[in-house]
Design an enzyme around this catalytic site. Structure first.
Site, short mmCIF file in Angstrom:
data_model
loop_
_atom_site.label_atom_id
_atom_site.label_comp_id
_atom_site.label_asym_id
_atom_site.label_seq_id
_atom_site.Cartn_x
_atom_site.Cartn_y
_atom_site.Cartn_z
N ASP A 184 0.86 -1.18 0.00
CA ASP A 184 0.00 0.00 0.00
C ASP A 184 0.91 1.23 0.00
O ASP A 184 2.14 1.11 -0.14
CB ASP A 184 -1.00 -0.04 1.18
CG ASP A 184 -0.36 0.24 2.53
OD1 ASP A 184 0.88 0.33 2.61
OD2 ASP A 184 -1.11 0.38 3.52
N CYS A 236 3.27 -3.02 4.03
CA CYS A 236 2.45 -1.87 4.38
C CYS A 236 3.20 -1.13 5.48
O CYS A 236 4.39 -1.38 5.70
CB CYS A 236 1.02 -2.26 4.76
SG CYS A 236 0.81 -3.21 6.27
N THR A 267 2.99 -1.19 8.80
CA THR A 267 3.42 -2.10 9.86
C THR A 267 3.69 -3.51 9.35
O THR A 267 4.33 -4.30 10.05
CB THR A 267 2.31 -2.23 10.92
OG1 THR A 267 1.13 -2.71 10.26
CG2 THR A 267 2.02 -0.90 11.59
N HIS A 295 10.29 -23.89 8.78
CA HIS A 295 9.28 -24.59 9.59
C HIS A 295 7.85 -24.43 9.06
O HIS A 295 7.07 -25.38 9.12
CB HIS A 295 9.31 -24.06 11.03
CG HIS A 295 10.55 -24.45 11.78
ND1 HIS A 295 10.60 -24.50 13.15
CD2 HIS A 295 11.79 -24.80 11.34
CE1 HIS A 295 11.82 -24.87 13.54
NE2 HIS A 295 12.57 -25.04 12.45
N HIS A 316 7.30 -30.87 10.17
CA HIS A 316 6.63 -29.60 9.87
C HIS A 316 5.48 -29.80 8.87
O HIS A 316 4.53 -29.01 8.85
CB HIS A 316 7.63 -28.57 9.34
CG HIS A 316 8.77 -28.34 10.29
ND1 HIS A 316 8.58 -27.83 11.55
CD2 HIS A 316 10.08 -28.61 10.17
CE1 HIS A 316 9.75 -27.76 12.17
NE2 HIS A 316 10.68 -28.25 11.35
C1 RB5 Z 1 -1.83 2.87 6.41
O1 RB5 Z 1 -1.81 4.10 7.03
C2 RB5 Z 1 -1.54 1.78 7.41
O2 RB5 Z 1 -2.65 1.58 8.23
C3 RB5 Z 1 -1.15 0.49 6.71
O3 RB5 Z 1 -0.05 0.73 5.89
C4 RB5 Z 1 -0.77 -0.67 7.59
O4 RB5 Z 1 0.19 -0.31 8.53
C5 RB5 Z 1 -1.89 -1.42 8.19
O5 RB5 Z 1 -1.72 -2.44 8.87
#
Ligand code: RB5
Length: 149
Positions: free
Chosen positions: A8, A65, A67, A98, A133
């Site tokens: 994203d 993304c 996080t 694994h 596994h």
């Molecule tokens: C976008 O702002 C953010 O929410 C997305 O990139 C991600 O971290 C969501 O889990």
């Protein structure tokens, strides 16, 4: 080796670095978006890459993304996807060895680009160890089947 990659807006910069890194090694990478830093919804990208890995058009997927959490949760809803969010190299090789993970998820706001590229290389170079596994992965598939409609 064919890699499907997507992010994203929160992972856009790191995705561009990873593509450059992998292409520099002669690895075939296809970008499933997003193609700018304009805000978009990570589940759309997770679905696009997840389906390509699930139907075996690509060997592995890489999803980024902010996080790495949202995009990995979404990808893991696609049948046959085992997406692993990694922020260290130990987890990156362990999840291949694994869990036979087929998608690596990263958080651009969590790991720096140098570590992220090491994680990518570690993930792609590690091998599934099979053996006990396999039984555990089959049990993951059983859960998927139990809850699929
Ligand atoms: C976008 O702002 C953010 O929410 C997305 O990139 C991600 O971290 C969501 O889990």
């Amino acid at each position: 080796m064919k890699i499907a990659i997507g992010s994203d807006h929160g992972g856009f910069k790191l995705k561009s670095e990873i593509i450059k890194h992998l292409e520099g090694k002669g690895i075939d990478v296809k970008d499933f978006g997003t193609y700018s830093e304009e805000s978009c919804d990570y589940p759309d990208i997770a679905l696009a890459v997840g389906e390509k890995v699930s139907n075996k058009d690509f060997d592995f997927g890489i999803l980024i993304c902010g996080t790495g959490i949202g995009i990995s949760i979404a990808a893991n809803k696609v049948k046959g996807v085992r997406a692993a969010l990694c922020s260290d190299t130990f987890s990156a090789h362990a999840t291949r060895e694994h869990n036979n993970a087929n998608i690596l998820a990263l958080g651009e706001r969590v790991v720096g680009p140098g570590l992220a590229l090491d994680i990518v290389d570690t993930f792609l170079n590690a091998k599934f160890q099979g053996d006990r596994h396999i039984r555990r992965i089959n049990k993951i598939t059983d859960i998927e089947i139990k809850y699929s409609k």
